[in-house]
Motif scaffolding. Structure first.
Motif, mmCIF file in Angstrom:
data_model
loop_
_atom_site.group_PDB
_atom_site.id
_atom_site.type_symbol
_atom_site.label_atom_id
_atom_site.label_comp_id
_atom_site.label_asym_id
_atom_site.label_seq_id
_atom_site.Cartn_x
_atom_site.Cartn_y
_atom_site.Cartn_z
ATOM 1 N N ARG A 88 20.579 -6.470 12.174
ATOM 2 C CA ARG A 88 20.905 -7.219 10.762
ATOM 3 C C ARG A 88 19.665 -7.776 10.336
ATOM 4 O O ARG A 88 19.256 -7.969 9.187
ATOM 5 C CB ARG A 88 22.321 -7.895 10.939
ATOM 6 N N ASP A 89 19.162 -8.591 11.438
ATOM 7 C CA ASP A 89 17.921 -9.492 11.073
ATOM 8 C C ASP A 89 16.672 -8.635 10.649
ATOM 9 O O ASP A 89 16.110 -9.326 9.650
ATOM 10 C CB ASP A 89 17.685 -10.465 12.384
ATOM 11 N N TYR A 90 16.598 -7.617 11.240
ATOM 12 C CA TYR A 90 15.490 -6.473 11.008
ATOM 13 C C TYR A 90 15.658 -6.112 9.408
ATOM 14 O O TYR A 90 14.658 -5.645 8.871
ATOM 15 C CB TYR A 90 15.195 -5.662 12.152
ATOM 16 N N ALA A 208 23.485 8.170 2.199
ATOM 17 C CA ALA A 208 23.266 7.424 3.333
ATOM 18 C C ALA A 208 22.146 8.134 4.054
ATOM 19 O O ALA A 208 21.933 9.480 4.095
ATOM 20 C CB ALA A 208 24.524 7.328 4.185
ATOM 21 N N VAL A 209 21.289 7.414 4.958
ATOM 22 C CA VAL A 209 20.402 7.937 5.820
ATOM 23 C C VAL A 209 20.211 7.443 7.021
ATOM 24 O O VAL A 209 20.914 6.427 7.303
ATOM 25 C CB VAL A 209 18.990 7.915 5.078
ATOM 26 N N PRO A 210 19.934 7.936 8.193
ATOM 27 C CA PRO A 210 19.811 7.349 9.629
ATOM 28 C C PRO A 210 18.594 6.250 9.770
ATOM 29 O O PRO A 210 17.519 6.208 8.895
ATOM 30 C CB PRO A 210 19.356 8.627 10.522
ATOM 31 N N VAL A 211 18.801 5.284 10.638
ATOM 32 C CA VAL A 211 17.971 4.442 10.880
ATOM 33 C C VAL A 211 17.836 4.718 12.620
ATOM 34 O O VAL A 211 18.794 4.578 13.169
ATOM 35 C CB VAL A 211 18.269 3.066 10.612
ATOM 36 N N GLU A 245 12.867 5.689 2.359
ATOM 37 C CA GLU A 245 11.500 4.517 2.696
ATOM 38 C C GLU A 245 12.102 3.073 3.402
ATOM 39 O O GLU A 245 11.297 2.616 4.130
ATOM 40 C CB GLU A 245 11.212 4.427 1.179
ATOM 41 N N THR A 246 13.111 2.661 2.950
ATOM 42 C CA THR A 246 13.963 1.643 3.375
ATOM 43 C C THR A 246 14.292 1.728 4.783
ATOM 44 O O THR A 246 13.910 0.863 5.519
ATOM 45 C CB THR A 246 14.973 1.204 2.524
ATOM 46 N N ALA A 247 14.799 2.600 5.316
ATOM 47 C CA ALA A 247 15.157 3.153 6.749
ATOM 48 C C ALA A 247 13.758 3.094 7.492
ATOM 49 O O ALA A 247 13.722 2.451 8.515
ATOM 50 C CB ALA A 247 15.895 4.323 6.934
ATOM 51 N N GLY A 248 12.897 3.658 7.014
ATOM 52 C CA GLY A 248 11.430 3.672 7.726
ATOM 53 C C GLY A 248 10.805 2.302 7.661
ATOM 54 O O GLY A 248 10.513 1.849 8.854
ATOM 55 N N ASN A 249 11.227 1.406 6.759
ATOM 56 C CA ASN A 249 10.563 -0.004 6.978
ATOM 57 C C ASN A 249 11.338 -0.717 7.821
ATOM 58 O O ASN A 249 10.717 -1.562 8.692
ATOM 59 C CB ASN A 249 10.691 -0.869 5.374
ATOM 60 N N ILE A 250 12.677 -0.598 8.105
ATOM 61 C CA ILE A 250 13.457 -1.329 9.044
ATOM 62 C C ILE A 250 12.982 -0.809 10.444
ATOM 63 O O ILE A 250 13.143 -1.722 11.352
ATOM 64 C CB ILE A 250 15.023 -0.797 8.735
ATOM 65 N N GLU A 251 12.583 0.358 10.610
ATOM 66 C CA GLU A 251 12.275 1.062 11.862
ATOM 67 C C GLU A 251 11.069 0.310 12.393
ATOM 68 O O GLU A 251 10.701 0.073 13.289
ATOM 69 C CB GLU A 251 12.183 2.500 11.701
ATOM 70 N N LYS A 252 10.108 0.191 11.299
ATOM 71 C CA LYS A 252 8.600 -0.416 11.776
ATOM 72 C C LYS A 252 9.039 -1.994 11.987
ATOM 73 O O LYS A 252 8.184 -2.512 12.854
ATOM 74 C CB LYS A 252 7.865 -0.443 10.334
ATOM 75 N N ASN A 253 9.965 -2.689 11.331
ATOM 76 C CA ASN A 253 10.239 -4.109 11.684
ATOM 77 C C ASN A 253 10.635 -4.138 13.144
ATOM 78 O O ASN A 253 10.561 -4.977 13.627
ATOM 79 C CB ASN A 253 11.348 -4.565 10.667
#
Length: 256
Positions: A88-90, A208-211, A245-253
């Motif tokens: 959640r923080d990421y 929905a998309v996967p993270v 794109e958002t899921a990808g950004n979370i994965e980078k975080n």
């Protein structure tokens, strides 16, 4: 069958054994553990064998001596707990940015047993908000966010989950036919996203998309947007692209 007192005693002894291991005592012999715990060698051997079977203990032969260390299950479980506690923080800032862009409800869910558990949400600014509350569950077969989690399970686990699910309708649009669900989750794996219309709440549309875990094809969470169908004012590819794109950004975080 063992009574509860004997079962508790066995569990307690196993925990005592596991607590023997530390940074200073990373590798121990059977004799070492017996001296620390005062558990008889025969009992201790049975406990260690069971723990080894479930990969909580690893056994190695070095210089004709058998050594015991903590197994990879602890690493796996520890990573899972860490990611689930911190996701959640990421994700939160990225979810807020997505909400600001699309003005739809943004949700984050993880798998817990046969359900998706919603652990974070960013509501839209619209007067009508339809979304599961934080802490609410939805079965893995129903709606976009849960089905992402079902679709990316390993084949064996996926089959086990499907066999155990109690398929029931929440609305007239809820898909409960086993073959239809299997086809839908195959399509999700192929396309990389999930869509549902009114499966948990009438009149809603969700994507929905996967993270993924960093550098892995194992899914950590499901990220979704949901609103009334008339809330969507652009083509669907636009929303799917932003979600990915958002899921990808979370994965980078998660890597930072």
């Amino acid at each position: 069958m063992l009574d509860s007192s004997k079962r508790n005693s066995s569990i307690e002894k196993a925990l005592i054994v596991l607590n023997c291991f530390s940074e200073q005592n990373f590798a121990l012999t059977l004799d070492d553990i017996s001296k620390i715990t005062n558990i008889p060698r025969s009992t201790l051997f049975r406990i260690l064998s069971t723990l080894e079977e479930y990969k909580y203990i690893k056994k190695s032969l070095v210089s004709n001596k058998t050594w015991y260390t903590l197994g990879y299950t602890f690493l796996e479980k520890g990573q899972m707990v860490h990611r689930h506690l911190d996701i959640r923080d990421y994700a939160k800032e990225e979810m807020i940015a997505l909400r600001n862009e699309v003005n739809l409800n943004v949700q984050l869910a993880i798998q817990e047993g046969l359900d998706a558990l919603y652990i974070e949400q960013i509501p839209s600014w619209r007067p009508v908000r339809l979304y599961p509350a934080i802490g609410r569950r939805a079965p893995l077969y129903a709606a976009a966010c849960p089905r992402i989690l079902l679709a990316y399970l390993g084949n064996k686990e996926q089959t086990e989950v499907l066999n155990r699910l109690n398929l029931k309708k929440f609305t007239n649009s809820t898909t409960i036919d086993r073959q239809d669900i299997e086809q839908i989750i195959m399509d999700i794996r192929e396309k990389g996203y999930s869509v549902s219309r009114g499966e948990l709440f009438d009149g809603t549309l969700a994507f929905a998309v996967p993270v993924f875990y960093p550098k892995s094809q194992k899914v950590l969470a499901s990220l979704s947007i949901v609103g009334l169908e008339n809330n969507y004012d652009k083509n669907f590819d636009y929303y799917i692209s932003l979600l990915k794109e958002t899921a990808g950004n979370i994965e980078k975080n998660l890597l930072s």
